[in-house]
Scaffold this motif. Sequence first.
Motif, PDB file in Angstrom:
ATOM      1  N   LYS A  55      -8.614 -19.047  17.329  1.00 26.81           N
ATOM      2  CA  LYS A  55      -8.405 -20.376  16.755  1.00 26.81           C
ATOM      3  C   LYS A  55      -9.496 -21.356  17.183  1.00 26.81           C
ATOM      4  CE  LYS A  55      -5.043 -23.083  18.405  1.00 26.81           C
ATOM      5  NZ  LYS A  55      -5.469 -24.433  18.712  1.00 26.81           N
ATOM      6  N   GLN A  56      -9.762 -21.419  18.470  1.00 29.46           N
ATOM      7  CA  GLN A  56     -10.712 -22.406  18.990  1.00 29.46           C
ATOM      8  C   GLN A  56     -12.140 -22.154  18.492  1.00 29.46           C
ATOM      9  OE1 GLN A  56      -7.929 -24.213  19.939  1.00 29.46           O
ATOM     10  NE2 GLN A  56      -9.330 -25.139  21.376  1.00 29.46           N
ATOM     11  N   ASN A  57     -12.528 -20.898  18.368  1.00 23.78           N
ATOM     12  CA  ASN A  57     -13.890 -20.614  17.921  1.00 23.78           C
ATOM     13  C   ASN A  57     -14.100 -20.939  16.443  1.00 23.78           C
ATOM     14  OD1 ASN A  57     -15.742 -19.587  20.072  1.00 23.78           O
ATOM     15  ND2 ASN A  57     -13.923 -18.371  20.488  1.00 23.78           N
ATOM     16  N   ILE A  58     -13.039 -20.870  15.647  1.00 25.01           N
ATOM     17  CA  ILE A  58     -13.157 -21.322  14.256  1.00 25.01           C
ATOM     18  C   ILE A  58     -13.414 -22.826  14.252  1.00 25.01           C
ATOM     19  CG2 ILE A  58     -11.944 -21.662  12.064  1.00 25.01           C
ATOM     20  CD1 ILE A  58     -10.416 -19.014  12.704  1.00 25.01           C
ATOM     21  N   ALA A  59     -12.630 -23.561  15.033  1.00 25.51           N
ATOM     22  CA  ALA A  59     -12.801 -25.018  15.105  1.00 25.51           C
ATOM     23  C   ALA A  59     -14.192 -25.384  15.617  1.00 25.51           C
ATOM     24  CB  ALA A  59     -11.723 -25.624  16.012  1.00 25.51           C
ATOM     25  N   GLU A  60     -14.608 -24.756  16.700  1.00 28.78           N
ATOM     26  CA  GLU A  60     -15.913 -25.077  17.289  1.00 28.78           C
ATOM     27  C   GLU A  60     -17.062 -24.679  16.358  1.00 28.78           C
ATOM     28  OE1 GLU A  60     -18.468 -24.351  21.396  1.00 28.78           O
ATOM     29  OE2 GLU A  60     -16.437 -23.529  21.242  1.00 28.78           O
ATOM     30  N   GLY A  61     -16.948 -23.511  15.731  1.00 28.91           N
ATOM     31  CA  GLY A  61     -17.995 -23.069  14.809  1.00 28.91           C
ATOM     32  C   GLY A  61     -18.148 -24.007  13.630  1.00 28.91           C
ATOM     33  N   CYS A  62     -17.033 -24.433  13.069  1.00 31.08           N
ATOM     34  CA  CYS A  62     -17.083 -25.366  11.933  1.00 31.08           C
ATOM     35  C   CYS A  62     -17.658 -26.708  12.353  1.00 31.08           C
ATOM     36  CB  CYS A  62     -15.698 -25.564  11.345  1.00 31.08           C
ATOM     37  SG  CYS A  62     -15.094 -24.113  10.499  1.00 31.08           S
ATOM     38  N   SER A  63     -17.279 -27.168  13.533  1.00 34.14           N
ATOM     39  CA  SER A  63     -17.785 -28.445  14.022  1.00 34.14           C
ATOM     40  C   SER A  63     -19.287 -28.389  14.296  1.00 34.14           C
ATOM     41  CB  SER A  63     -17.029 -28.860  15.287  1.00 34.14           C
ATOM     42  OG  SER A  63     -15.660 -29.055  14.984  1.00 34.14           O
ATOM     43  N   ALA A  64     -19.774 -27.244  14.717  1.00 34.75           N
ATOM     44  CA  ALA A  64     -21.204 -27.088  15.002  1.00 34.75           C
ATOM     45  C   ALA A  64     -22.034 -26.881  13.736  1.00 34.75           C
ATOM     46  CB  ALA A  64     -21.416 -25.901  15.947  1.00 34.75           C
ATOM     47  N   SER A  65     -21.369 -26.601  12.617  1.00 40.23           N
ATOM     48  CA  SER A  65     -22.085 -26.216  11.395  1.00 40.23           C
ATOM     49  C   SER A  65     -22.998 -27.302  10.846  1.00 40.23           C
ATOM     50  CB  SER A  65     -21.097 -25.774  10.315  1.00 40.23           C
ATOM     51  OG  SER A  65     -20.333 -26.869   9.859  1.00 40.23           O
ATOM     52  N   THR A  66     -22.750 -28.558  11.170  1.00 42.10           N
ATOM     53  CA  THR A  66     -23.597 -29.634  10.679  1.00 42.10           C
ATOM     54  C   THR A  66     -25.030 -29.464  11.154  1.00 42.10           C
ATOM     55  OG1 THR A  66     -21.759 -31.178  10.552  1.00 42.10           O
ATOM     56  CG2 THR A  66     -23.948 -32.143  10.696  1.00 42.10           C
ATOM     57  N   THR A  67     -25.209 -29.027  12.381  1.00 43.98           N
ATOM     58  CA  THR A  67     -26.564 -28.909  12.911  1.00 43.98           C
ATOM     59  C   THR A  67     -27.010 -27.484  13.193  1.00 43.98           C
ATOM     60  OG1 THR A  67     -25.732 -29.282  15.157  1.00 43.98           O
ATOM     61  CG2 THR A  67     -26.575 -31.202  13.960  1.00 43.98           C
ATOM     62  N   SER A  68     -26.085 -26.515  13.145  1.00 47.55           N
ATOM     63  CA  SER A  68     -26.506 -25.157  13.463  1.00 47.55           C
ATOM     64  C   SER A  68     -25.672 -24.109  12.738  1.00 47.55           C
ATOM     65  CB  SER A  68     -26.432 -24.912  14.977  1.00 47.55           C
ATOM     66  OG  SER A  68     -26.791 -23.577  15.267  1.00 47.55           O
ATOM     67  N   ARG A  69     -26.236 -23.575  11.678  1.00 44.02           N
ATOM     68  CA  ARG A  69     -25.577 -22.468  10.983  1.00 44.02           C
ATOM     69  C   ARG A  69     -25.523 -21.252  11.893  1.00 44.02           C
ATOM     70  NH1 ARG A  69     -22.097 -23.247   6.950  1.00 44.02           N
ATOM     71  NH2 ARG A  69     -22.990 -24.507   5.333  1.00 44.02           N
ATOM     72  N   GLU A  70     -26.545 -21.086  12.724  1.00 39.33           N
ATOM     73  CA  GLU A  70     -26.566 -19.943  13.642  1.00 39.33           C
ATOM     74  C   GLU A  70     -25.369 -19.995  14.587  1.00 39.33           C
ATOM     75  OE1 GLU A  70     -29.288 -17.960  17.197  1.00 39.33           O
ATOM     76  OE2 GLU A  70     -30.010 -19.754  16.178  1.00 39.33           O
ATOM     77  N   THR A  71     -25.132 -21.167  15.175  1.00 43.40           N
ATOM     78  CA  THR A  71     -23.995 -21.319  16.082  1.00 43.40           C
ATOM     79  C   THR A  71     -22.686 -21.113  15.338  1.00 43.40           C
ATOM     80  OG1 THR A  71     -25.241 -22.837  17.483  1.00 43.40           O
ATOM     81  CG2 THR A  71     -22.834 -22.924  17.664  1.00 43.40           C
ATOM     82  N   GLU A  72     -22.598 -21.664  14.132  1.00 41.00           N
ATOM     83  CA  GLU A  72     -21.395 -21.497  13.322  1.00 41.00           C
ATOM     84  C   GLU A  72     -21.095 -20.016  13.098  1.00 41.00           C
ATOM     85  OE1 GLU A  72     -19.671 -22.883   8.984  1.00 41.00           O
ATOM     86  OE2 GLU A  72     -21.806 -22.501   9.179  1.00 41.00           O
ATOM     87  N   ILE A  73     -22.101 -19.275  12.664  1.00 41.35           N
ATOM     88  CA  ILE A  73     -21.913 -17.852  12.368  1.00 41.35           C
ATOM     89  C   ILE A  73     -21.535 -17.079  13.635  1.00 41.35           C
ATOM     90  CG2 ILE A  73     -23.114 -15.741  11.632  1.00 41.35           C
ATOM     91  CD1 ILE A  73     -24.651 -17.591   9.607  1.00 41.35           C
ATOM     92  N   LYS A  74     -22.207 -17.384  14.738  1.00 42.32           N
ATOM     93  CA  LYS A  74     -21.897 -16.696  16.003  1.00 42.32           C
ATOM     94  C   LYS A  74     -20.454 -16.957  16.431  1.00 42.32           C
ATOM     95  CE  LYS A  74     -26.501 -16.424  18.054  1.00 42.32           C
ATOM     96  NZ  LYS A  74     -27.390 -16.945  19.107  1.00 42.32           N
ATOM     97  N   LEU A  75     -20.024 -18.216  16.350  1.00 43.78           N
ATOM     98  CA  LEU A  75     -18.671 -18.548  16.805  1.00 43.78           C
ATOM     99  C   LEU A  75     -17.604 -17.994  15.868  1.00 43.78           C
ATOM    100  CD1 LEU A  75     -19.286 -22.149  18.150  1.00 43.78           C
ATOM    101  CD2 LEU A  75     -18.781 -20.094  19.484  1.00 43.78           C
ATOM    102  N   LEU A  76     -17.881 -17.975  14.576  1.00 41.44           N
ATOM    103  CA  LEU A  76     -16.930 -17.359  13.642  1.00 41.44           C
ATOM    104  C   LEU A  76     -16.807 -15.866  13.924  1.00 41.44           C
ATOM    105  CD1 LEU A  76     -17.831 -19.214  10.327  1.00 41.44           C
ATOM    106  CD2 LEU A  76     -15.797 -19.550  11.755  1.00 41.44           C
ATOM    107  N   ASN A  77     -17.915 -15.256  14.297  1.00 36.16           N
ATOM    108  CA  ASN A  77     -17.886 -13.836  14.670  1.00 36.16           C
ATOM    109  C   ASN A  77     -17.093 -13.624  15.960  1.00 36.16           C
ATOM    110  OD1 ASN A  77     -18.678 -11.620  13.253  1.00 36.16           O
ATOM    111  ND2 ASN A  77     -20.845 -11.882  13.669  1.00 36.16           N
ATOM    112  N   VAL A  78     -17.222 -14.546  16.907  1.00 38.52           N
ATOM    113  CA  VAL A  78     -16.432 -14.464  18.143  1.00 38.52           C
ATOM    114  C   VAL A  78     -14.943 -14.583  17.811  1.00 38.52           C
ATOM    115  CG1 VAL A  78     -15.897 -15.611  20.346  1.00 38.52           C
ATOM    116  CG2 VAL A  78     -18.286 -15.271  19.666  1.00 38.52           C
TER     117      VAL A  78
END
Length: 190
Positions: A55-78
Amino acid sequence: MHDNDFLPQRGNFRKLIAFQKSECIYDITVLFARKFLQKGDRTVDQMIQAARSGKQNIAEGCSASTTSRETEIKLLNVAKASLQELLLDYEDYLRINNYVQWSKDNPRLIKLRILCSQHNDSAYYRAIFEKCNQEMVCNLAITLIHQTDVFLRKFIERAKDDFLKNGGIREQMTKARIAYRNSGTSKLDK
């Protein structure tokens, strides 16, 4: 996307079906651990942490997506990986305790898949939890995990496609800066 829109606001994770389902999974897991597992069993903490991580990594990944697609993709994978870990815990519980993991053609599972596809509100599952035995709760959680996994796969694919089309933040910033210089005017000048 306009050249000066290099920071499109994203991150409204609460509207995502994957997030909503992951919240349901978390709530079910906490209730399951409290009711059916023994205090002090390491599995309790591991299951709850895996559900929380999903749950938390979906939230964090989406929140990071504004400035980092890489971080978003990594966190969604986590998130995806954490939910797969939790899936194994539920499957193990069924197997070790001689319960049945319902097969694809089992009428109960067919009904459960439909029910889970229609409900993304964790309050719904908390309300029905007390009417469920261990086997049903495990199969419910497994079904929700599978459905969430499908949504996460699609979400990751969209994020990858968006990255390929628009590039990363540095590329977008450079493009916006060049467009700004080439326009010869500034919004501040107007």
